[in-house]
Design an enzyme around this catalytic site. Structure first.
Site, PDB file in Angstrom:
ATOM      1  N   ALA A  57      39.016  43.150  55.964  1.00 36.51           N
ATOM      2  CA  ALA A  57      37.940  42.276  56.439  1.00 36.51           C
ATOM      3  C   ALA A  57      37.487  42.647  57.842  1.00 36.51           C
ATOM      4  CB  ALA A  57      38.391  40.817  56.392  1.00 36.51           C
ATOM      5  N   GLY A  82      45.731  49.011  46.155  1.00 40.80           N
ATOM      6  CA  GLY A  82      44.590  49.916  46.020  1.00 40.80           C
ATOM      7  C   GLY A  82      43.743  49.637  44.797  1.00 40.80           C
ATOM      8  N   ARG A 103      48.538  35.798  37.568  1.00 38.59           N
ATOM      9  CA  ARG A 103      49.733  36.128  38.333  1.00 38.59           C
ATOM     10  C   ARG A 103      50.689  34.948  38.457  1.00 38.59           C
ATOM     11  NH1 ARG A 103      47.883  40.066  43.358  1.00 38.59           N
ATOM     12  NH2 ARG A 103      47.602  41.919  42.077  1.00 38.59           N
TER      13      ARG A 103
END
Length: 621
Positions: free
Chosen positions: A148, A181, A427
């Site tokens: 960010a 990634g 998750r």
């Protein structure tokens, strides 16, 4: 003539303005040194103003409100401000002293009637001391050099703003550099070719938004989700234009029901942050300062009530940095701050490891923003990564394979060799199921034809590293699993259970239906058939904090009263509202990069970068 002169003097007396008399009284409120200016005109209290004081924060409401109320009521007999009695009494005693010096009858100023209360009033929040002189001055100051922060600094610099980005660590990337990634974008300049190559149905922004909202139990702020989804392809293409390399695949991790996840070459966030660093190094308008930690945010207590800069520590020295246009917080989450996370979720104790860099995800950006009035939301929504190394809690590249692999045929089994969850689920579902499986590790099972997202030699490297277990037969794999200690304990997988589990899952691929857990059986799935067979030990580790600072769609930070804090902005994991109760994997990169870019552009220009949301341009058509 005498009568004429007398009449003229009388007319002039009425025509001339009444003379005002000003008195300055120094009295005691809570402390000595409360200096009050009182203006009187022909017996009327024209003005009351506090010139100096040493009062604490509790006295501020009286200093802000009471002078105006005394003037409106023309009385010192009105009630003081609740909670600031001593300061109120001090101000009223100063006015009384001025009335006496003017020779006025104080008893006429003792009426108990009070003016109508201003119910919209809230205490002014801000710094008690703001520097008069600054060590450095920039247009935009960005705190944190992860996804960010570097996106924000780049866009601010590109927009022409003199920009400073600081990072408390000795290098850029922070915790972002250690992630898996994986970048989620519903389209890109590469999407059409990959969809054609793998016979995939093109994704849509609407579906990405829907999946993200459902993945967070509809507790996300939809306007922020829409912004992330619509803008993420733009920044992904920007990364590609600047040299980002990705693998020849398009994945559909758990919770996503569109193939929209791109995998970087080395399956690590550093692939992205290294490109971002190169982009910053080319920027003439951007200055980077490493080993520089923010220790205070300066917000004025005047009418503007604006964030104007920060104080930082560099080793044992401090300096102040002024931000003419705004400060952007990109300081990340608080997964490594055990006290902070235990305050929100008591069972996330020090015994539970984190995938994060401990020096990075410490949460001070949230603390310091709260100190100047910032509001937070959903702080107890803390995610565990279900597939970390069970012995260390680390998210290494091998821990990314179980995350990427469900739509390709990877299955998860427990310590007995039985499936325990829908591998394609969210998750939090996978993490809770693993935690309830009865052992401190579960296992991802696959063969080479399944992990097409790996590169040549990578599986062999995992075996050599000891992270990937290999067996030429299922019997040998079971032997390897049961002989591999997890914190000194051993599982009890049986050959019968694992063979039965694999056979059932293979049949579900053929039938296209999973009657056990309801997993969507994708056409991209490959059956586990010929060996060698592989297993990766895995277990949940604290990973991502979905809660944080409240922001607007322009990334402005909002205070505890619902008002925007002028000059303060935030993006990335330091914020809340984008992911709701649960973040879908690969959405973090999209969130941080997209809203980071938006924040830098907004602070630099005052406008939204609407060009980011052009679907046709983002798809490369």
């Amino acid at each position: 003539m005498k009568k004429f002169l007398a009449l003229l003097l009388l007319v002039l007396a009425f025509a001339l303005p009444a003379s005002a008399e000003t008195y300055v009284e120094t009295v005691k409120g809570m402390f000595d040194g409360l200096k009050v200016e009182v203006t009187l005109t022909n017996g009327k209290i024209e003005g009351v103003k506090v010139l100096e004081h040493h009062e604490t924060d509790t006295g501020i409401p009286a200093i802000d409100l009471l002078p105006k109320q005394i003037v409106e009521a023309q009385s010192i007999g009105i009630d003081g401000i609740s909670g600031a009695t001593m300061t109120s009494n001090g101000i009223k005693s100063a006015v009384e002293a001025a009335l006496k010096k003017a020779g006025l009858d104080v008893s006429k100023y003792q009426a108990k009637s009070a003016p109508k209360k201003d119910m919209s009033y809230f205490p002014i929040m801000g710094s008690f001391q703001v520097p008069e002189k600054w060590d450095e001055t920039y247009d935009v100051v960005v705190v944190g050099a992860g996804f960010a922060g570097m996106a924000a600094a780049y866009s601010a610099g590109e927009a022409g703003a003199k920009t400073l980005i600081i990072e408390k660590l000795s290098t850029t990337g922070g915790n972002s550099a250690t992630n898996g990634g994986q970048y989620a974008a519903y389209t890109s300049k590469l999407a059409a070719a990959l969809q054609k190559k793998y016979n995939l149905v093109p994704d849509t922004a609407a579906k990405h938004i829907e999946d993200t909202m459902n993945g967070g139990d509809l507790m996300s702020r939809k306007e922020l989700v829409e912004e992330m989804v619509m803008g993420s392809p733009y920044y992904f293409n920007l990364l590609l234009d600047n040299g980002l390399e990705i693998r020849d695949t398009l994945a559909r991790p758990g919770g996503h029901y569109g193939y929209r996840t791109y995998v970087t070459k080395e399956q690590i966030g550093a692939d992205i942050t290294n490109v971002q660093r190169k982009m910053l190094d080319k920027q003439k308008n951007v200055t980077l300062e490493l080993n520089t930690k923010m220790v205070e945010i300066y917000r004025t207590r005047d009418a503007g009530n604006k964030v104007v800069g920060i104080r930082v520590a560099q080793g044992d020295k401090y300096k102040t940095i002024k931000a003419e246009k705004g400060v952007i917080l990109a300081t990340g989450g608080f997964s490594s701050n055990v006290k902070m996370r235990e305050t929100q979720v008591p069972y996330l104790t020090k015994d539970i490891p984190t995938t994060n860099i401990k020096a990075a995800s410490t949460g001070e950006g949230i603390y310091l923003a709260q100190a100047v009035g910032a509001n937070t939301m959903q702080m107890s929504n803390i995610q565990r990564y279900p597939w970390a190394d069970p012995n260390t809690g680390v998210l290494d590249k091998y821990a990314v394979w179980p995350f990427t692999g469900p739509s390709y045929g990877v299955i998860y089994v427990d310590w007995q060799g039985k499936r325990y969850v829908n591998e394609g689920d969210r998750r939090d579902v996978c993490a809770n199921a693993a935690a309830n499986s009865g052992f401190i590790s579960t296992y991802a099972i696959f063969t080479k034809p399944i992990v097409t997202f790996t590169v040549a030699g990578e599986v062999e490297a995992g075996v050599a590293d000891g992270r990937v277990l290999e067996g030429k037969t299922i019997e040998e794999l079971v032997e390897k699993i049961n002989a591999f200690p997890i914190k000194g304990q051993y599982p009890k997988v049986t050959v019968e259970n694992l063979k039965d589990t694999i056979a059932k899952h293979n049949s579900y691929i053929d039938k296209g239906v999973d009657p056990d857990f309801g997993k969507v059986m994708a056409a991209t799935m490959v059956k586990i058939e010929d060996g060698p067979y592989y297993a990766i030990p895995q277990y949940p580790s604290v990973h991502h904090t979905m809660g944080g600072l409240v922001i607007t769609t322009k990334t402005e930070v909002v205070d505890i009263f619902g008002n925007v804090i002028p000059g303060l902005y935030a993006a990335g994991e330091v914020t809340g509202g984008v992911h709701g109760t649960n973040r879908l994997g690969s959405n973090a990169d999209a969130d941080s990069c997209t809203l980071g870019f938006i924040s830098g552009y907004v602070v630099a220009t005052g406008n939204m970068p609407t060009f980011m949301f052009d679907e046709k341009a983002n798809s490369g058509k």
